[in-house]
Design a protein around this motif. Structure first.
Motif, PDB file in Angstrom:
ATOM      1  N   PHE A  78       0.800  -1.117  -0.009  1.00 61.42           N
ATOM      2  CA  PHE A  78       0.002  -0.069  -0.054  1.00 61.42           C
ATOM      3  C   PHE A  78       0.956   1.165   0.228  1.00 61.42           C
ATOM      4  N   LEU A  79       1.832   1.195   0.699  1.00 65.25           N
ATOM      5  CA  LEU A  79       2.791   2.526   1.106  1.00 65.25           C
ATOM      6  C   LEU A  79       3.461   2.547  -0.161  1.00 65.25           C
ATOM      7  N   GLY A  80       4.196   1.753  -0.989  1.00 69.63           N
ATOM      8  CA  GLY A  80       4.688   1.547  -2.133  1.00 69.63           C
ATOM      9  C   GLY A  80       3.866   2.086  -3.136  1.00 69.63           C
ATOM     10  N   ALA A 111      -1.158  -5.406  -5.643  1.00 70.30           N
ATOM     11  CA  ALA A 111      -2.315  -4.919  -4.852  1.00 70.30           C
ATOM     12  C   ALA A 111      -3.112  -5.845  -4.440  1.00 70.30           C
ATOM     13  N   GLU A 112      -3.201  -7.027  -5.061  1.00 66.88           N
ATOM     14  CA  GLU A 112      -4.158  -7.982  -4.366  1.00 66.88           C
ATOM     15  C   GLU A 112      -3.386  -8.890  -3.612  1.00 66.88           C
ATOM     16  N   ALA A 123      -1.855   5.222   1.450  1.00 68.11           N
ATOM     17  CA  ALA A 123      -0.993   5.635   2.584  1.00 68.11           C
ATOM     18  C   ALA A 123      -1.740   5.322   3.677  1.00 68.11           C
ATOM     19  N   ALA A 124      -2.950   5.836   3.693  1.00 72.05           N
ATOM     20  CA  ALA A 124      -3.850   5.343   4.833  1.00 72.05           C
ATOM     21  C   ALA A 124      -4.170   4.061   4.959  1.00 72.05           C
ATOM     22  N   THR A 179      -3.042  -0.888   8.209  1.00 69.27           N
ATOM     23  CA  THR A 179      -2.658  -2.279   7.911  1.00 69.27           C
ATOM     24  C   THR A 179      -1.503  -2.521   8.892  1.00 69.27           C
ATOM     25  N   LEU A 180      -0.240  -1.715   8.778  1.00 69.45           N
ATOM     26  CA  LEU A 180       0.521  -1.948   9.618  1.00 69.45           C
ATOM     27  C   LEU A 180       0.292  -1.885  11.073  1.00 69.45           C
TER      28      LEU A 180
END
Length: 176
Positions: A68-70, A104-105, A167-168, A173-174
């Motif tokens: 996600f961040l990438g 992404a999946e 980013a959110a 998630t993290l």
């Protein structure tokens, strides 16, 4: 139906709109989504049928959060083209879509749903076909909307919104 409903408002719908707005080539994007989804869900379906409940683990959360961040960082930088719309050939748009969508999946709720459905029903082909159909029913309209929106919405705003959303999602998630 489970995967189609789970996909509504999911990050891959945002990715679908972002790709459509950025490349403005809906046909190779739709086919890229189809190929990436079949590949991703085939792996998930096979894992579900073979391993069932053995695929639980915290590492999926980290892979998903970092991806996600990438994507968020990638969305912030315009490609080297005039304006924000990127002019690439159909083959490059297709490959970019396959790579982005497949990544992404990974660890996504629809992939995990595919693993769970395959483990529950122990049928590979019906599960992969059904989950792929659900993904396509949810994401093709997002591609068409993103392609049309690119004609009247500022691409920079779309890019920034997508970056913030990814980013959110990555942080959430993290942190969970």
């Amino acid at each position: 139906m489970v995967v189609g409903l789970a996909e509504i408002g999911d990050k891959t719908q945002i990715l679908s709109m972002m790709l459509a707005a950025r490349f403005q080539r809906p046909v190779p994007i739709v086919f890229g989504i189809l190929v990436a989804t079949i590949a991703n869900h085939a792996v998930a379906g096979l894992a579900g049928v073979l391993f069932g409940s053995l695929l639980n683990g915290g590492w999926m959360r980290w892979v998903l959060g970092v991806s996600f961040l990438g994507v968020a960082v990638w969305a912030l930088f315009p490609d080297k083209a005039s304006g924000d719309v990127v002019s690439l050939g159909r083959g490059k748009v297709f490959l970019a879509t396959v790579c982005a969508f497949f990544c992404a999946e990974i660890g996504d709720k629809t992939q995990l749903a595919t693993v769970g459905l395959a483990a529950r029903f122990e049928h590979f082909y019906p599960v992969v076909i059904g989950t792929t159909l659900g993904m396509m029913l949810a994401n093709v309209p997002a591609v068409l909307l993103g392609h049309r929106a690119a004609e009247w919405l500022p691409i920079r705003a779309i890019r920034l919104t997508a970056a913030i959303a990814f980013a959110a999602l990555g942080i959430a998630t993290l942190a969970s």
